[in-house]
Design a protein around this motif. Structure first.
Motif, short mmCIF file in Angstrom:
data_model
loop_
_atom_site.label_atom_id
_atom_site.label_comp_id
_atom_site.label_asym_id
_atom_site.label_seq_id
_atom_site.Cartn_x
_atom_site.Cartn_y
_atom_site.Cartn_z
N ALA A 1 38.25 30.39 35.72
CA ALA A 1 36.88 30.92 35.59
C ALA A 1 36.83 32.12 34.64
N THR A 2 37.93 32.88 34.60
CA THR A 2 37.94 34.14 33.84
C THR A 2 38.28 33.93 32.38
N PHE A 3 39.20 33.02 32.10
CA PHE A 3 39.68 32.83 30.72
C PHE A 3 39.42 31.37 30.30
N ALA B 1 33.21 40.62 42.05
CA ALA B 1 33.90 41.77 42.66
C ALA B 1 34.23 42.87 41.66
N ARG B 2 33.74 42.74 40.43
CA ARG B 2 34.10 43.73 39.40
C ARG B 2 33.34 45.04 39.56
N ARG B 3 33.86 46.07 38.93
CA ARG B 3 33.31 47.43 38.90
C ARG B 3 33.26 48.05 40.30
N GLN B 4 34.24 47.70 41.12
CA GLN B 4 34.37 48.32 42.44
C GLN B 4 35.71 49.01 42.60
N GLY B 5 36.43 49.15 41.48
CA GLY B 5 37.72 49.84 41.54
C GLY B 5 38.92 48.95 41.83
N ILE B 6 38.69 47.64 41.92
CA ILE B 6 39.80 46.75 42.29
C ILE B 6 40.79 46.61 41.13
N GLY B 7 40.27 46.44 39.92
CA GLY B 7 41.18 46.33 38.77
C GLY B 7 42.03 47.59 38.61
N ALA B 8 41.41 48.74 38.78
CA ALA B 8 42.15 49.99 38.65
C ALA B 8 43.21 50.10 39.75
N ALA B 9 42.87 49.68 40.95
CA ALA B 9 43.83 49.75 42.06
C ALA B 9 45.01 48.81 41.79
N THR C 1 49.16 40.30 33.16
CA THR C 1 47.79 39.82 33.34
C THR C 1 47.12 40.65 34.41
N ILE C 2 45.81 40.67 34.37
CA ILE C 2 45.02 41.28 35.44
C ILE C 2 43.63 40.66 35.39
N ALA C 3 43.14 40.25 36.52
CA ALA C 3 41.81 39.65 36.57
C ALA C 3 41.20 39.87 37.94
N VAL C 4 39.91 40.14 37.93
CA VAL C 4 39.14 40.32 39.17
C VAL C 4 37.98 39.32 39.11
N ALA C 5 37.74 38.62 40.18
CA ALA C 5 36.64 37.65 40.22
C ALA C 5 35.33 38.35 39.87
N ALA D 1 39.03 49.96 28.18
CA ALA D 1 38.62 51.22 28.81
C ALA D 1 39.39 51.46 30.11
N LEU D 2 39.60 50.38 30.87
CA LEU D 2 40.39 50.51 32.10
C LEU D 2 41.80 50.99 31.75
N TYR D 3 42.41 50.36 30.76
CA TYR D 3 43.78 50.74 30.40
C TYR D 3 43.84 52.18 29.86
N ALA D 4 42.86 52.54 29.04
CA ALA D 4 42.84 53.91 28.50
C ALA D 4 42.71 54.93 29.63
N ASP E 1 38.10 41.98 21.60
CA ASP E 1 36.69 41.84 22.00
C ASP E 1 36.51 42.08 23.50
N ASN E 2 37.42 42.86 24.09
CA ASN E 2 37.35 43.14 25.53
C ASN E 2 37.38 44.65 25.78
N PRO E 3 36.31 45.36 25.35
CA PRO E 3 36.32 46.82 25.48
C PRO E 3 36.37 47.30 26.93
N GLY E 4 35.86 46.50 27.86
CA GLY E 4 35.90 46.91 29.27
C GLY E 4 37.33 47.04 29.77
N ALA E 5 38.15 46.02 29.48
CA ALA E 5 39.55 46.08 29.90
C ALA E 5 40.27 47.21 29.17
C1 LIG Z 1 39.14 44.08 33.24
C2 LIG Z 1 38.95 43.87 34.76
C3 LIG Z 1 40.27 43.42 35.38
C4 LIG Z 1 38.53 45.24 35.37
O1 LIG Z 1 38.47 45.05 36.78
P1 LIG Z 1 37.42 45.85 37.66
O2 LIG Z 1 37.80 45.71 39.10
O3 LIG Z 1 36.05 45.44 37.29
O4 LIG Z 1 37.68 47.34 37.13
P2 LIG Z 1 37.40 48.71 37.91
O5 LIG Z 1 36.17 48.59 38.75
O6 LIG Z 1 38.65 49.11 38.61
O7 LIG Z 1 37.11 49.68 36.68
C5 LIG Z 1 37.87 50.86 36.47
C6 LIG Z 1 37.39 51.51 35.18
O8 LIG Z 1 37.69 50.68 34.05
C7 LIG Z 1 36.61 50.76 33.11
N1 LIG Z 1 35.93 49.47 33.05
C8 LIG Z 1 36.17 48.36 33.79
N2 LIG Z 1 35.36 47.36 33.43
C9 LIG Z 1 34.58 47.82 32.43
C10 LIG Z 1 33.55 47.25 31.64
N3 LIG Z 1 33.15 45.97 31.80
N4 LIG Z 1 32.96 48.03 30.70
C11 LIG Z 1 33.35 49.30 30.52
N5 LIG Z 1 34.33 49.91 31.26
C12 LIG Z 1 34.93 49.19 32.18
C13 LIG Z 1 35.68 51.83 33.63
O9 LIG Z 1 36.16 53.07 33.13
C14 LIG Z 1 35.91 51.72 35.11
O10 LIG Z 1 35.57 52.87 35.82
P3 LIG Z 1 34.03 53.05 36.32
O11 LIG Z 1 33.60 51.78 36.99
O12 LIG Z 1 34.13 54.22 37.26
O13 LIG Z 1 33.22 53.33 35.09
C15 LIG Z 1 37.81 42.86 35.04
O14 LIG Z 1 36.66 43.23 34.32
C16 LIG Z 1 38.18 41.43 34.68
O15 LIG Z 1 38.78 40.71 35.46
N6 LIG Z 1 37.80 41.02 33.46
C17 LIG Z 1 38.11 39.69 32.99
C18 LIG Z 1 39.60 39.51 32.79
C19 LIG Z 1 40.16 40.48 31.80
O16 LIG Z 1 39.53 40.84 30.82
N7 LIG Z 1 41.40 40.91 32.07
C20 LIG Z 1 42.13 41.79 31.20
C21 LIG Z 1 42.88 40.99 30.21
S1 LIG Z 1 43.86 42.03 29.15
#
Ligand SMILES: CC(C)(COP(=O)(O)OP(=O)(O)OC[C@H]1O[C@@H](n2cnc3c(N)ncnc32)[C@H](O)[C@@H]1OP(=O)(O)O)[C@@H](O)C(=O)NCCC(=O)NCCS
Length: 147
Positions: A18-20, A77-85, A70-74, A115-118, A109-113
């Motif tokens: 579902a994610t990729f 369930a995103r933006r609840q701190g699970i990916g960071a944990a 790899t890292i993925a959250v359904a 940002a998490l890593y940064a 093309d994945n600025p959200g991920a």
């Molecule tokens: C990337 C991913 C794992 C993040 O998981 P998540 O549980 O949503 O992340 P978190 O809630 O722990 O976010 C922690 C921080 O990361 C950053 N972040 C996460 N998702 C973001 C987004 N979509 N846009 C901008 N910043 C984001 C934010 O700084 C966030 O803190 P905040 O919510 O207090 O602003 C999730 O979006 C995902 O599964 N994406 C699809 C798969 C993927 O891209 N995996 C990475 C492959 S390299």
């Protein structure tokens, strides 16, 4: 959060697909990763015990290095701190294996991920042009130095 086992394969595979949609890992590759001698996989589970995320580290002891595989959250369930944990737990495991630097690749093309890593200390060190196929998207290579 808990260690992943082979019995989590179906749930991980479903989130992976579902994610990729264009470049999901095969079920066989995921199974091999879960069984790897030098990998460490975690799943995040909801209150009912259903898997809602997963993440994996490759860090052979003695190498001094690790890779976030790899890292993925359904999606719901995103933006609840699970990916960071999940990431924090993998970095703790890398430290426990005496890794002093950890690498990863993320789609450009994945600025959200990214940002998490940064937010966890990863910095861009290189770009690998057209690394992700079939989409032809660049990979951003990131590295964190562990304290
Ligand atoms: C990337 C991913 C794992 C993040 O998981 P998540 O549980 O949503 O992340 P978190 O809630 O722990 O976010 C922690 C921080 O990361 C950053 N972040 C996460 N998702 C973001 C987004 N979509 N846009 C901008 N910043 C984001 C934010 O700084 C966030 O803190 P905040 O919510 O207090 O602003 C999730 O979006 C995902 O599964 N994406 C699809 C798969 C993927 O891209 N995996 C990475 C492959 S390299």
């Amino acid at each position: 959060m808990r260690a992943a086992t082979a019995s989590d394969l179906d749930a991980i595979d479903a989130i992976e697909r579902a994610t990729f949609p264009t470049d999901a890992w095969s079920r066989e590759l995921i199974a091999a990763e879960l069984a790897g001698a030098h990998t460490h996989y975690l799943v995040a589970v909801d209150d009912a015990g259903a898997v809602i995320g997963y993440a994996g580290l490759l860090a052979p002891r003695g190498s001094g290095q690790g890779d976030i595989q790899t890292i993925a959250v359904a999606e719901p369930a995103r933006r609840q701190g699970i990916g960071a944990a999940l990431l924090d737990a993998l970095l703790a495991e890398a430290r426990a294996r005496a890794a002093f630097e950890v690498f990863l690749e993320v789609r450009a093309d994945n600025p959200g991920a990214e940002a998490l890593y940064a937010s966890r200390g990863f910095e861009r060190i290189a770009v690998r042009p057209r690394y992700y196929q079939p989409d032809g998207v660049d990979a951003v290579v990131m590295k964190a130095v562990l304290s």
